[in-house]
Design a protein around this motif. Structure first.
Motif, PDB file in Angstrom:
ATOM      1  N   ASP A 103     -44.555   5.002 -11.955  1.00 22.95           N
ATOM      2  CA  ASP A 103     -44.367   6.392 -11.544  1.00 22.95           C
ATOM      3  C   ASP A 103     -43.015   6.625 -10.874  1.00 22.95           C
ATOM      4  N   VAL A 104     -42.056   5.828 -11.146  1.00 33.65           N
ATOM      5  CA  VAL A 104     -40.707   6.034 -10.568  1.00 33.65           C
ATOM      6  C   VAL A 104     -39.699   6.083 -11.719  1.00 33.65           C
ATOM      7  N   CYS A 105     -38.977   7.190 -11.772  1.00 30.16           N
ATOM      8  CA  CYS A 105     -37.915   7.335 -12.778  1.00 30.16           C
ATOM      9  C   CYS A 105     -36.566   7.271 -12.071  1.00 30.16           C
ATOM     10  N   GLU A 106     -35.832   6.269 -12.354  1.00 30.63           N
ATOM     11  CA  GLU A 106     -34.515   6.075 -11.699  1.00 30.63           C
ATOM     12  C   GLU A 106     -33.602   5.249 -12.614  1.00 30.63           C
ATOM     13  N   PRO A 107     -32.291   5.371 -12.418  1.00 28.42           N
ATOM     14  CA  PRO A 107     -31.354   4.551 -13.228  1.00 28.42           C
ATOM     15  C   PRO A 107     -31.574   3.066 -12.925  1.00 28.42           C
ATOM     16  N   ARG A 108     -31.561   2.265 -13.971  1.00 33.07           N
ATOM     17  CA  ARG A 108     -31.815   0.833 -13.797  1.00 33.07           C
ATOM     18  C   ARG A 108     -30.577  -0.049 -14.053  1.00 33.07           C
ATOM     19  N   LYS A 148     -27.237   0.633 -13.020  1.00 31.51           N
ATOM     20  CA  LYS A 148     -26.066   0.882 -12.160  1.00 31.51           C
ATOM     21  C   LYS A 148     -25.452  -0.433 -11.664  1.00 31.51           C
ATOM     22  N   LYS A 149     -26.284  -1.347 -11.261  1.00 28.89           N
ATOM     23  CA  LYS A 149     -25.778  -2.630 -10.762  1.00 28.89           C
ATOM     24  C   LYS A 149     -25.034  -3.409 -11.856  1.00 28.89           C
ATOM     25  N   CYS A 150     -25.544  -3.288 -13.082  1.00 29.94           N
ATOM     26  CA  CYS A 150     -24.865  -3.966 -14.198  1.00 29.94           C
ATOM     27  C   CYS A 150     -23.462  -3.404 -14.377  1.00 29.94           C
ATOM     28  N   GLU A 151     -23.366  -2.076 -14.267  1.00 28.04           N
ATOM     29  CA  GLU A 151     -22.033  -1.463 -14.403  1.00 28.04           C
ATOM     30  C   GLU A 151     -21.096  -1.968 -13.301  1.00 28.04           C
ATOM     31  N   CYS A 152     -21.611  -2.072 -12.099  1.00 32.18           N
ATOM     32  CA  CYS A 152     -20.786  -2.537 -10.979  1.00 32.18           C
ATOM     33  C   CYS A 152     -20.345  -3.981 -11.177  1.00 32.18           C
ATOM     34  N   GLU A 153     -21.268  -4.821 -11.646  1.00 33.31           N
ATOM     35  CA  GLU A 153     -20.900  -6.216 -11.869  1.00 33.31           C
ATOM     36  C   GLU A 153     -19.840  -6.351 -12.964  1.00 33.31           C
ATOM     37  N   ILE A 154     -19.961  -5.498 -14.008  1.00 29.87           N
ATOM     38  CA  ILE A 154     -18.936  -5.506 -15.052  1.00 29.87           C
ATOM     39  C   ILE A 154     -17.589  -5.068 -14.483  1.00 29.87           C
ATOM     40  N   CYS A 155     -17.619  -4.076 -13.594  1.00 28.42           N
ATOM     41  CA  CYS A 155     -16.386  -3.630 -12.948  1.00 28.42           C
ATOM     42  C   CYS A 155     -15.768  -4.750 -12.107  1.00 28.42           C
ATOM     43  N   GLU A 156     -16.656  -5.492 -11.451  1.00 29.37           N
ATOM     44  CA  GLU A 156     -16.151  -6.633 -10.664  1.00 29.37           C
ATOM     45  C   GLU A 156     -15.459  -7.664 -11.567  1.00 29.37           C
ATOM     46  N   ILE A 157     -16.067  -7.868 -12.743  1.00 29.88           N
ATOM     47  CA  ILE A 157     -15.420  -8.796 -13.689  1.00 29.88           C
ATOM     48  C   ILE A 157     -14.047  -8.265 -14.093  1.00 29.88           C
ATOM     49  N   CYS A 158     -13.954  -7.000 -14.366  1.00 32.68           N
ATOM     50  CA  CYS A 158     -12.662  -6.391 -14.726  1.00 32.68           C
ATOM     51  C   CYS A 158     -11.647  -6.580 -13.612  1.00 32.68           C
ATOM     52  N   THR A 159     -12.128  -6.389 -12.364  1.00 32.45           N
ATOM     53  CA  THR A 159     -11.217  -6.543 -11.213  1.00 32.45           C
ATOM     54  C   THR A 159     -10.722  -7.986 -11.106  1.00 32.45           C
ATOM     55  N   GLU A 160     -11.638  -8.938 -11.300  1.00 35.05           N
ATOM     56  CA  GLU A 160     -11.240 -10.351 -11.238  1.00 35.05           C
ATOM     57  C   GLU A 160     -10.216 -10.691 -12.317  1.00 35.05           C
ATOM     58  N   VAL A 161     -10.471 -10.183 -13.523  1.00 33.72           N
ATOM     59  CA  VAL A 161      -9.522 -10.439 -14.617  1.00 33.72           C
ATOM     60  C   VAL A 161      -8.170  -9.829 -14.293  1.00 33.72           C
ATOM     61  N   LYS A 162      -8.188  -8.603 -13.794  1.00 33.17           N
ATOM     62  CA  LYS A 162      -6.933  -7.925 -13.454  1.00 33.17           C
ATOM     63  C   LYS A 162      -6.190  -8.684 -12.367  1.00 33.17           C
ATOM     64  N   ASN A 163      -6.890  -9.078 -11.325  1.00 34.11           N
ATOM     65  CA  ASN A 163      -6.248  -9.806 -10.222  1.00 34.11           C
ATOM     66  C   ASN A 163      -5.686 -11.149 -10.708  1.00 34.11           C
ATOM     67  N   THR A 164      -6.461 -11.781 -11.587  1.00 35.97           N
ATOM     68  CA  THR A 164      -5.998 -13.081 -12.111  1.00 35.97           C
ATOM     69  C   THR A 164      -4.676 -12.923 -12.843  1.00 35.97           C
ATOM     70  N   TYR A 165      -4.577 -11.960 -13.710  1.00 34.78           N
ATOM     71  CA  TYR A 165      -3.340 -11.766 -14.467  1.00 34.78           C
ATOM     72  C   TYR A 165      -2.213 -11.240 -13.597  1.00 34.78           C
ATOM     73  N   CYS A 166      -2.541 -10.444 -12.610  1.00 33.67           N
ATOM     74  CA  CYS A 166      -1.505  -9.943 -11.691  1.00 33.67           C
ATOM     75  C   CYS A 166      -0.917 -11.077 -10.873  1.00 33.67           C
ATOM     76  N   GLU A 167      -1.779 -11.984 -10.398  1.00 30.78           N
ATOM     77  CA  GLU A 167      -1.300 -13.141  -9.643  1.00 30.78           C
ATOM     78  C   GLU A 167      -0.423 -14.033 -10.520  1.00 30.78           C
ATOM     79  N   ALA A 168      -0.832 -14.208 -11.773  1.00 32.94           N
ATOM     80  CA  ALA A 168      -0.033 -15.027 -12.690  1.00 32.94           C
ATOM     81  C   ALA A 168       1.329 -14.402 -12.931  1.00 32.94           C
TER      82      ALA A 168
END
Length: 338
Positions: free
Chosen positions: A304-309, A311-331
């Protein structure tokens, strides 16, 4: 080398992901179709991995063999090169110096032989004159012993011969001071040429001739062909060493090119092996996920609860993007500063 850089091992597999449990839901049935596709990809990846592994092992072994051959040839070349630099150079310099010295010795020997012959000729001339002086000494001795000259001898020397003595009652004869040693001088004029000089000059002639013989038999001129033979032998040795060194150098150049080719092939093969293992591992991981699709980022459904399920996956994917970006920026920053 290549074996250390690309010697990735195939990760252990606990089970075959293609044999997962079947489900009746539409989603699971759709995943089942994908599983079949990825199972084919997995089989192809396994085959490619086996081929790539064998190819890498063969090319790595070939590289190691060529490396040993190159190192042996390089060491052998360095031996000949060092001999050429040290021994050949010294041998050539020694021969050049010997050639100059032998030419100098021959010139000096010829000049010495000429001088010795001149000395012998001068001594022979002295002998002729000594012989004449001896004859005159004999004449003087005969003059002294001649009865007719007894009075003159007594006047010259103040001495009487045995067969010609003056009157003992006569007055003494006064002689000049300069005539006191006349008898001694006349005796020397008689005896020195006959008993000394004539023998000494013979000794000088004999000794001078012996010296010329010694100088002749020393045969300094024979050093010239000996030096030439040494120079020819040394030149042959130098040529042989330089030929071997050049041969080894050519072989080393060829082997170096072969070694580079073998290392390139082994490196490319190692990368291909690495890629094949990665592809196979990716196929396994994908199939394992499809068999048990579970994501921690997905929020479980609640009654009986309707809510987005997701959102956390999107955030974790964004974190991966940030890590990749930081890695290449540092290089990029490190490459700029370096």
């Amino acid at each position: 080398m290549a074996s250390n850089s690309y010697n990735q091992q195939d990760p252990p597999r606990k089970h075959d992901p293609c044999k997962c449990e079947e489900h009746d839901s539409a989603t699971k049935k759709s995943l089942g179709a994908l599983i079949q596709v990825y199972c084919q990809a997995k089989d192809a990846a396994e085959s490619n991995q086996e081929v790539a592994t064998k190819d890498f092992e063969q090319k790595e072994d070939l590289f190691q063999e060529k490396k040993k051959t190159f190192m042996w040839t390089e060491r052998n070349y360095r031996i000949y090169r060092d001999i050429d630099i040290v021994v050949d150079t010294r041998l050539q310099a020694t021969n050049d110096t010997f050639k100059t010295n032998v030419a100098t010795y021959n010139t000096e020997s010829t000049a010495l032989y000429t001088q010795l012959k001149n000395i012998l000729a001068a001594i022979k001339d002295v002998k002729t004159k000594v012989s004449a002086l001896r004859d005159q000494a004999s004449n003087l001795d005969n003059f002294r012993n001649d009865q007719c000259n007894a009075g003159q001898w007594a006047l010259l020397t103040g001495k009487n011969v045995e067969n010609c003595k003056p009157d003992p009652n006569g007055p003494p004869i006064e002689r000049p001071e300069a005539c006191k040693d006349a008898e001694k001088i006349y005796n020397e004029l008689i005896h020195v040429p006959k008993k000394c000089l004539v023998f000494d000059v013979d000794y000088l002639v004999s000794a001078s001739a012996d010296v010329i013989g010694i100088q002749t038999f020393s045969n300094i001129a024979s050093l010239t062909p000996l030096q030439g033979n040494l120079a020819d032998a040394s030149k042959a040795l130098i040529t042989a060493i330089q030929t071997a060194a050049n041969t080894r150098k050519g072989e080393l150049t060829t082997l170096q090119a072969d070694l580079i080719t073998a290392m390139t092939d082994a490196t490319v093969s190692g990368i291909n092996k690495f890629t094949a293992i990665s592809d196979c591992d990716a196929a396994y991981s994908t199939l394992e996920f499809f068999c048990k699709p579970w994501c921690d980022c997905v929020v479980p459904r609640r009654e009986d609860v309707c809510e987005p399920r997701l959102k956390k996956c999107e955030c974790e994917i964004c974190e991966i993007c940030t890590e990749v970006k930081n890695t290449y920026c540092e290089a990029d920053k490190k490459s700029v500063h370096s």
